[in-house]
Design a protein around this motif. Structure first.
Motif, short mmCIF file in Angstrom:
data_model
loop_
_atom_site.label_atom_id
_atom_site.label_comp_id
_atom_site.label_asym_id
_atom_site.label_seq_id
_atom_site.Cartn_x
_atom_site.Cartn_y
_atom_site.Cartn_z
N GLY A 275 27.27 13.29 -23.07
CA GLY A 275 26.81 14.42 -22.29
C GLY A 275 25.34 14.32 -21.91
N VAL A 276 24.82 15.41 -21.40
CA VAL A 276 23.45 15.48 -20.89
C VAL A 276 22.65 16.48 -21.71
CG1 VAL A 276 22.04 16.04 -18.88
CG2 VAL A 276 24.24 14.89 -18.57
N THR A 277 21.50 16.06 -22.20
CA THR A 277 20.58 16.99 -22.85
C THR A 277 19.95 17.87 -21.78
OG1 THR A 277 20.11 15.47 -24.67
CG2 THR A 277 18.51 17.22 -24.26
N VAL A 278 20.14 19.16 -21.87
CA VAL A 278 19.69 20.07 -20.81
C VAL A 278 18.42 20.83 -21.18
CG1 VAL A 278 22.00 20.30 -19.84
CG2 VAL A 278 21.25 21.90 -21.61
N ALA A 279 18.07 20.90 -22.47
CA ALA A 279 16.86 21.60 -22.90
C ALA A 279 16.53 21.19 -24.32
CB ALA A 279 17.02 23.12 -22.81
N HIS A 280 15.27 21.34 -24.69
CA HIS A 280 14.88 21.06 -26.07
C HIS A 280 13.64 21.86 -26.41
CE1 HIS A 280 11.12 18.60 -25.98
NE2 HIS A 280 11.47 18.48 -24.72
N THR A 281 13.40 22.06 -27.69
CA THR A 281 12.21 22.79 -28.13
C THR A 281 11.82 22.37 -29.54
OG1 THR A 281 11.28 24.98 -28.57
CG2 THR A 281 13.63 24.72 -28.94
N PRO A 282 10.51 22.17 -29.79
CA PRO A 282 10.05 21.94 -31.16
C PRO A 282 10.25 23.19 -32.01
CG PRO A 282 8.39 21.23 -29.56
CD PRO A 282 9.41 22.04 -28.82
N ILE A 283 10.52 22.99 -33.30
CA ILE A 283 10.71 24.11 -34.23
C ILE A 283 9.93 23.86 -35.50
CG2 ILE A 283 13.01 24.65 -33.32
CD1 ILE A 283 14.12 23.23 -35.87
N ARG A 284 9.72 24.94 -36.27
CA ARG A 284 9.09 24.79 -37.58
C ARG A 284 9.62 25.84 -38.54
NH1 ARG A 284 2.93 26.34 -38.45
NH2 ARG A 284 3.88 28.33 -39.01
N TYR A 285 10.00 25.41 -39.73
CA TYR A 285 10.34 26.30 -40.84
C TYR A 285 9.18 26.31 -41.83
CZ TYR A 285 15.24 25.44 -39.36
OH TYR A 285 16.41 25.31 -38.66
N ASP A 286 9.01 27.44 -42.54
CA ASP A 286 8.02 27.45 -43.62
C ASP A 286 8.41 28.50 -44.66
OD1 ASP A 286 6.08 29.97 -43.67
OD2 ASP A 286 6.53 29.58 -41.57
#
Length: 446
Positions: A275-286
């Motif tokens: 498939g096609v990657t349509v969006a992405h975003t960095p994340i952070r847990y703490d």
């Protein structure tokens, strides 16, 4: 000793400003621009267009509503057959009286009205990142666009069919849990070509998880008619705590991909196999405990800005000090040729170190005494910028970065100083936005 008549706040504030900045600083007041704000509503998105069925535009196919449990699979959450008002499936309530409660996530309509939220899935071989989307705040993100799949004859390589679908993706973090939630909405299903469309399949999946430190969802998979009947999917991505305590920071980058296929007709090839990657975003847990709630999940790419108001009576002296430190740094103390003060174009960095905070305050107060002598601490405070709680403070800045005295001190109203430093910065900014040690942020005066 001041006459008793100077205790009236408006008169006292003017006199204090003149005394604090001297004649040169007072003259600057006449040239400060007035704050203004112009906002225009975004245009509403266009209405959905007609479906394309076997090369002929017409009305979309109709399917009966699925059983409520029909699409409950491991890794994705069942969505209701009928969307609530505004088309939002997110379960987090809007911020109420609790200052630590995050604002509500963006709605589908808000996302579609933000041009910066539009993303363009790349063509094969295109390495440009056009999938960032729009960050509403530290906890809310969204992206929208159109995914296109071209069907080619496996033998000849000729394009014989095409499928497109519009997607809206809404992601939101959490202040209180190590959890992200993503909702994916699909509409405008268009297809053309001699394909058995009722047997075609589509998948939506979340990828980029670290399976050893994150509880990762799998994929929602179904036929095209099933997706048209229930055109949404929801995913929850969590990160469990481990023993030992501490901040337990975990960073990553989550991607959303859409795949279209015709397994009943293997003679057609539909682009990338996954498939096609349509969006992405960095994340952070703490799991930092010094920002109120002991656990959280935020989008670190959001640009944090601490704003002070030059009109509000409880912060205008702090705002004036910061504004002049940015715009006329050579007229602030300590004064030296070529002086600049970080915070507006160079970010400040939050420092969680009580001992170092005190060292910054002690140095700043000593500088105030050199300039102003003693003062009545019941009326005035020595205000410093950058803030004592940042690595750019009066003591830690030169020590850490090896630069000159790139800070400013000034006597201002005690109530103003403590409201901005304690209430606005510590309670209303660092705490609810989970600004941890080492996090960058900017400062603006309006």
């Amino acid at each position: 000793m001041r006459p008793a008549t100077w205790t009236a706040r408006p008169e006292r504030k003017v006199l204090m400003r003149m005394r604090s900045v001297g004649l040169a600083g007072a003259l600057l007041l006449a040239f400060l621009p007035a704050a203004s704000a112009n906002a225009s509503p975004d245009d509403s998105p266009s209405a959905p267009h007609a479906f394309v069925e076997h090369g002929i535009r017409g009305k979309p196919l109709t399917f009966s509503s699925p059983d409520p449990n029909a699409f409950v699979e491991k890794g994705w959450r069942k969505a209701p057959a009928t969307l609530p008002p505004g088309g939002v499936l997110l379960g987090r309530p809007a911020a109420a009286d609790d200052p630590d409660e995050p604002p509500p996530p963006p709605t589908k309509e808000q996302c579609l009205n933000r041009p910066e939220a539009e993303v363009t899935p790349p063509e094969p071989g295109d390495e440009n990142d056009t999938l960032a989307g729009w960050y509403k705040d530290r906890y809310g993100w969204c992206a929208w666009g159109t995914m296109k799949a071209e069907g080619k004859d496996a033998e000849t390589g000729l394009e014989v069919a095409e499928f497109t679908v519009r997607f809206v993706i809404i992601g939101y973090g959490n202040n209180g849990a190590r959890q992200f939630d993503y909702n994916v909405y699909l509409d405008r299903f268009d297809y053309v070509g001699p394909i058995k469309w009722d047997l075609a399949t589509m998948s939506v999946r979340i990828s980029g998880c670290n399976e050893t430190t994150m509880d990762c969802p799998t994929t929602r998979h179904g036929t095209l008619p099933a997706w048209q009947a229930a055109p949404n999917a929801a995913f929850t991505v969590t990160s469990p705590e481990v023993s030992g305590g501490g901040e337990q920071i975990l960073s990553g980058d989550l991607q959303v991909a859409i795949d279209f296929a015709t397994p009943a007709e293997p003679e057609w090839v539909w682009g990338a196999p996954n498939g096609v990657t349509v969006a992405h975003t960095p994340i952070r847990y703490d799991s930092a405990t010094y920002v109120g709630r002991a656990r959280g999940a935020i989008f670190p790419a959001y640009r944090l800005t601490f704003v002070v108001d030059s009109i509000a009576d409880n912060q205008d002296e702090s705002a004036l000090h910061i504004k002049q430190a940015f715009e006329r740094p050579q007229l602030t103390w300590p004064s030296w040729q070529g002086k600049t003060v970080p915070g507006r174009t160079e970010p400040l960095t939050r420092m969680y170190n009580p001992a170092a905070n005190s060292s910054n305050r002690n140095k700043s107060e000593n500088m105030c005494r050199k300039i102003y002598g003693d003062w009545d601490s019941n009326l005035d405070n020595c205000d410093e910028f950058p803030f004592a709680s940042t690595y750019e403070g009066s003591k830690t800045g030169p020590d850490k970065y090896g630069w000159g005295e790139r800070y400013s001190v000034r006597l201002i109203d005690k109530t103003d100083n403590q409201y901005v430093g304690r209430q606005m910065l510590e309670t209303e900014f660092y705490r609810p936005l989970r600004v941890l040690d080492g996090d960058p942020f900017y400062v603006a005066v309006r």
